[in-house]
Structure formats: C-alpha cells, structure tokens
Enzyme design. Sequence first.
Site, mmCIF file in Angstrom:
data_model
loop_
_atom_site.group_PDB
_atom_site.id
_atom_site.type_symbol
_atom_site.label_atom_id
_atom_site.label_comp_id
_atom_site.label_asym_id
_atom_site.label_seq_id
_atom_site.Cartn_x
_atom_site.Cartn_y
_atom_site.Cartn_z
ATOM 1 N N GLU A 123 42.112 36.690 36.404
ATOM 2 C CA GLU A 123 43.129 37.582 36.993
ATOM 3 C C GLU A 123 44.101 38.094 35.950
ATOM 4 O O GLU A 123 44.557 39.232 36.024
ATOM 5 C CB GLU A 123 43.885 36.868 38.113
ATOM 6 C CG GLU A 123 43.064 36.737 39.374
ATOM 7 C CD GLU A 123 43.911 36.355 40.566
ATOM 8 O OE1 GLU A 123 44.817 37.116 40.928
ATOM 9 O OE2 GLU A 123 43.646 35.280 41.138
ATOM 10 N N ASN B 200 46.837 43.394 41.896
ATOM 11 C CA ASN B 200 46.208 42.692 43.014
ATOM 12 C C ASN B 200 47.165 42.884 44.201
ATOM 13 O O ASN B 200 48.235 42.281 44.242
ATOM 14 C CB ASN B 200 46.033 41.214 42.652
ATOM 15 C CG ASN B 200 45.248 40.444 43.696
ATOM 16 O OD1 ASN B 200 45.124 40.866 44.829
ATOM 17 N ND2 ASN B 200 44.738 39.285 43.291
ATOM 18 N N ASN C 275 41.627 33.660 47.908
ATOM 19 C CA ASN C 275 40.269 33.360 47.443
ATOM 20 C C ASN C 275 40.430 32.121 46.583
ATOM 21 O O ASN C 275 40.830 32.210 45.412
ATOM 22 C CB ASN C 275 39.725 34.463 46.529
ATOM 23 C CG ASN C 275 39.256 35.703 47.266
ATOM 24 O OD1 ASN C 275 38.068 35.918 47.474
ATOM 25 N ND2 ASN C 275 40.206 36.546 47.637
ATOM 26 N N CYS D 94 47.566 34.668 47.775
ATOM 27 C CA CYS D 94 46.868 33.502 47.237
ATOM 28 C C CYS D 94 47.747 32.566 46.416
ATOM 29 O O CYS D 94 48.518 31.810 46.969
ATOM 30 C CB CYS D 94 45.631 33.941 46.447
ATOM 31 S SG CYS D 94 44.526 32.534 46.175
ATOM 32 N N GLU E 35 42.868 38.189 50.675
ATOM 33 C CA GLU E 35 43.055 38.799 49.340
ATOM 34 C C GLU E 35 41.746 39.486 48.925
ATOM 35 O O GLU E 35 40.663 38.965 49.204
ATOM 36 C CB GLU E 35 43.370 37.666 48.351
ATOM 37 C CG GLU E 35 43.424 38.079 46.889
ATOM 38 C CD GLU E 35 43.513 36.865 45.938
ATOM 39 O OE1 GLU E 35 42.907 35.815 46.221
ATOM 40 O OE2 GLU E 35 44.198 36.997 44.905
ATOM 41 N N LYS F 30 50.708 41.214 43.835
ATOM 42 C CA LYS F 30 50.732 39.771 43.524
ATOM 43 C C LYS F 30 51.548 39.473 42.267
ATOM 44 O O LYS F 30 51.281 40.020 41.192
ATOM 45 C CB LYS F 30 49.299 39.278 43.352
ATOM 46 C CG LYS F 30 49.135 37.778 43.167
ATOM 47 C CD LYS F 30 47.646 37.435 43.179
ATOM 48 C CE LYS F 30 47.345 35.965 43.055
ATOM 49 N NZ LYS F 30 45.883 35.718 43.137
HETATM 50 N N1 CDV Z 1 42.979 33.839 43.852
HETATM 51 C C1 CDV Z 1 43.815 32.855 43.490
HETATM 52 O O1 CDV Z 1 44.996 33.093 43.251
HETATM 53 N N2 CDV Z 1 43.283 31.628 43.415
HETATM 54 C C2 CDV Z 1 44.028 30.474 42.973
HETATM 55 C C3 CDV Z 1 43.130 29.463 42.301
HETATM 56 C C4 CDV Z 1 42.692 29.925 40.989
HETATM 57 C C5 CDV Z 1 43.805 28.142 42.105
HETATM 58 C C6 CDV Z 1 44.759 29.789 44.118
HETATM 59 O O2 CDV Z 1 45.942 29.471 43.933
HETATM 60 O O3 CDV Z 1 44.154 29.496 45.138
#
Ligand code: CDV
Length: 304
Positions: free
Chosen positions: A138, A102, A189, A164, A42, A119
């Site tokens: 975000e 994103n 991330n 993510c 990501e 996303k």
């Molecule tokens: N970049 C993300 O989406 N990170 C989230 C954190 C904030 C929990 C994740 O689900 O890994």
Amino acid sequence: MIGGAQLGAIQKHDSRESVVARMLALLEQAKDRGCELVVFPELALTTFFPRWYMEDQAEVDVWFEQEMPNAATQPLFDFARTHRIAISFGYAERTPEGRYFNTSILTDRTGTIVGKYRKVHLPGHAEFDPERDFQHLEKRYFEPGDLGFPTWENEGAVMGMCICNDRRWPETYRVMGLQGVELVTLGYNTPSVNAQNRGEGEAHRLFHSQLVMQAGAYQNATWVVGVAKAGVEDGFPLMGGSVIIDPNGFVVAQADTQGDELISHRCDMDLCTFGKTTIFDFKRHRRIEHYGIITRQTGAERPA
Ligand code: CDV
C-alpha cells in the site's frame, strides 16, 4: 436498517462489471430487508492488488478509477437512487492531477455522493520485501489520505468513514467522535495470516479486528459497521468476520461465511446518546492539556 455487504474473493481476472453484479445482488437482498444504508468493503471493485509487486505504472493504473461514478459502477448509484438506499464502498482513486489514494465514498438515499474519505493509515511497505510470505505494498501504490477524518450529517445521522488499517488506531475514532459521530463505516481486506509471522492465524487476526472496533465504538459511543472482503484471492486468504457493533461496544450482527453475505441490524442512533452524555461526555471529562504528545510525536520515545 443498516446493512454490511461482505464480499467474497475477487480474483485478478474478475471484471469490474462482474463484481458490480455481485454487489447489486447484495443490494437486492438489502432492499428486501428494508436497509437504508449498505456498506461494502475496502477496494471493493477489484482484487486486493497491493499484494502484487508491480514496477510498470501502466500496470498499476489498471486498478484505479479515474471517475466515480463511472460506466462500470453507475448501476450501483442507479440502484441506490431507485430504491432509496445509501451506499458506501471503497475503491482505488486516481485524481485528475495523477495522485493515488485508497478511497471510500458515501452517498445519500438519492445515490448522490455526500462524502469522500482517503485512507490515512497506510500499512505495509513501498519496496519488494523478500522477508515476507507475501507482499503488502500500500505504501508503494497510494499516498496517505489528505482529507483527515471528516463526518457528514447524512440521512439523520452523523456519519464518518475510515478504511481497514485505520480501525486499529484510536485516533481515527476519536477525531470523528469529537465531531459527534454516530455511525462509522469501514471496509477491510485483512489477510488471514500475518505475512511477517505465520503463527498469527485467522482466530488471532479476527480477535484483534473486533477488539479495536468494539473499543472504538464504546469509547466514542458510536455504531461501527466493519465489512470484510473475504475468501481466497488468487491463493491468498483474506479473513471475513464482518460486524455491526453498537455504541456500547457489543457485536449485534456478524457474518459467518467467507463469501458474499449481507448482515444487517436496526441501528437506533438514539443509543449513542447515553455514552455521549455520561462517561464519554468529552467536553466535561477530556483533559487536553495532557494529550499534546499525541500530535507532536509519532514514534515512542523512552525517557532519557
Ligand atoms: N488493507 C489493510 O489495511 N490491511 C491491514 C493488514 C495489512 C494488517 C489491516 O490492518 O487489516
């Protein structure tokens, strides 16, 4: 052969060009291993900027790409075409209409973009939160994706993407599962510590990350390639743990560093067939008359 190209930390001052050079070095390794597809994390081109609170939109815009490919990323697409390696990576997208997402893209082995995903499940918050150890903005910088969870027939497999936090939601995988997905690519991330609970450290976070990806793979009889951006970015640690998971839910490859690292596995799409035609033969076994609440309601409501 499928590759997961974990990236180590990217600092605020690192240029797109320097990151692309690192991605090309990983692609070079992938070429030597015979990879046909390589998945990057990501927001692969920059530091994880949503940890920074910004009020000036001009300062925010610096982190976004207005075109893909662009001058900085063109070498990735050229490498893909020359060496016949499909690629997938995430970046912050600003559309011509001034919308912010994103996003991740998927190419075929000629380096042509065949799929785009934005996303859907944006974690975090929109305003500065003094209660947190660090920010996760975000919801301030992106709007939720407007493309759903599409899949594409690409290079002989049905592929889909998520990003993510999406990996924590069973709906993500099931919507793709209902399109026969055989390979889900996802980059992440994930901070090594929970900003709202210091007691939740890296081991705990890695456990949850694998738990959800293994469940998603098994319950939909699909390969999952989950790729981290890892390491300490400007003092803020991100966990690694990139994995390739088979359609039975087993981890078949896993990163063991916090830096730039390629994992790979020969992923046989035929392995998806058994699950899809037996225990998770959706057409025979799903009972949709009982699932309506999932799309009618977001939050949990206790019985009156
Ligand atoms: N970049 C993300 O989406 N990170 C989230 C954190 C904030 C929990 C994740 O689900 O890994």
